[in-house]
Design a protein around this motif. Structure first.
Motif, PDB file in Angstrom:
ATOM      1  N   UNK A  10       0.839  -1.205   0.000  1.00 35.28           N
ATOM      2  CA  UNK A  10       0.000   0.000   0.000  1.00 35.28           C
ATOM      3  C   UNK A  10       0.876   1.258   0.000  1.00 35.28           C
ATOM      4  N   UNK A  11       1.901   1.276   0.851  1.00 35.74           N
ATOM      5  CA  UNK A  11       2.782   2.448   0.907  1.00 35.74           C
ATOM      6  C   UNK A  11       3.533   2.637  -0.404  1.00 35.74           C
ATOM      7  N   UNK A  12       4.010   1.556  -0.981  1.00 34.40           N
ATOM      8  CA  UNK A  12       4.719   1.647  -2.260  1.00 34.40           C
ATOM      9  C   UNK A  12       3.783   2.135  -3.356  1.00 34.40           C
ATOM     10  N   UNK A  49      16.191  11.788  -9.336  1.00 32.83           N
ATOM     11  CA  UNK A  49      16.858  10.924  -8.353  1.00 32.83           C
ATOM     12  C   UNK A  49      16.483  11.326  -6.931  1.00 32.83           C
ATOM     13  N   UNK A  50      16.432  12.610  -6.683  1.00 39.00           N
ATOM     14  CA  UNK A  50      16.100  13.095  -5.333  1.00 39.00           C
ATOM     15  C   UNK A  50      14.663  12.716  -4.974  1.00 39.00           C
ATOM     16  N   UNK A  51      13.729  12.984  -5.896  1.00 39.77           N
ATOM     17  CA  UNK A  51      12.331  12.672  -5.592  1.00 39.77           C
ATOM     18  C   UNK A  51      12.090  11.174  -5.455  1.00 39.77           C
ATOM     19  N   UNK A  54      13.228  10.316  -2.019  1.00 34.49           N
ATOM     20  CA  UNK A  54      12.301  10.847  -1.014  1.00 34.49           C
ATOM     21  C   UNK A  54      11.025  10.005  -0.949  1.00 34.49           C
ATOM     22  N   UNK A  55      10.482   9.633  -2.096  1.00 33.16           N
ATOM     23  CA  UNK A  55       9.265   8.817  -2.084  1.00 33.16           C
ATOM     24  C   UNK A  55       9.526   7.450  -1.458  1.00 33.16           C
ATOM     25  N   UNK A  56      10.676   6.867  -1.717  1.00 31.23           N
ATOM     26  CA  UNK A  56      11.016   5.576  -1.110  1.00 31.23           C
ATOM     27  C   UNK A  56      11.150   5.712   0.411  1.00 31.23           C
ATOM     28  N   UNK A  57      11.822   6.762   0.858  1.00 34.20           N
ATOM     29  CA  UNK A  57      11.983   6.986   2.300  1.00 34.20           C
ATOM     30  C   UNK A  57      10.634   7.282   2.962  1.00 34.20           C
TER      31      UNK A  57
END
Length: 159
Positions: A10-12, A49-51, A54-57
């Motif tokens: 769900x989070x992914x 790459x940054x986003x 951030x989305x993974x974290x």
């Protein structure tokens, strides 16, 4: 799908959805290219790459908190805060890139920033690690807010 993997899925999915929607409303065409930007703006490829990081974290922070938060109201608040944050994240891109109003997005980024602070405070109550995982997001949005301010300063007025 077992209960162990459901929060991860769900989070992914939520992170991918917010990222894809934000990417869809981001138009780097002629209007954006014509804007004056500060010399210190990161190169274009860095943003993806940054986003992605951030989305993974952010997804990891959601999973960690979900697993440690008691069922009921705390989990409902968790979902609500992440949903609000995702909405504000996409709204910023919409205002800046589609509506061509960096001045409005500069106002909106304050609400996005506050939503990240709220997430950090809320998640940290249940899992300190979650707050740590969200800190790069707060740092990046702080940098983006300054970049947004510079774009407004260098190019305004808008409308």
């Amino acid at each position: 799908m077992s209960g162990k993997w459901r929060p991860i899925a769900v989070a992914a999915a939520a992170a991918v959805f917010v990222g894809a929607l934000g990417s869809t409303v981001t138009d780097l065409g002629p209007w954006y290219q014509a804007l004056q930007k500060p010399d210190w703006q990161p190169p274009g490829p860095a943003f993806g790459a940054i986003w992605t990081t951030i989305y993974a974290l952010t997804a990891a922070a959601a999973v960690v908190t979900w697993r440690r938060a008691p069922k009921g109201a705390e989990r409902e608040w968790l979902i609500g805060l992440f949903a609000l944050n995702g909405f504000l994240n996409v709204l910023w891109s919409l205002l800046f890139f589609r509506v061509h109003r960096p001045d409005w997005s500069l106002i909106e980024v304050a609400f996005l920033w506050l939503s990240i602070v709220a997430l950090i405070v809320f998640t940290s109550r249940h899992a300190r690690l979650a707050g740590v995982l969200l800190t790069p997001y707060l740092i990046w949005v702080s940098i983006a807010a300054v970049l947004n301010f510079e774009v407004v300063r260098l190019n305004g007025p808008f409308g």
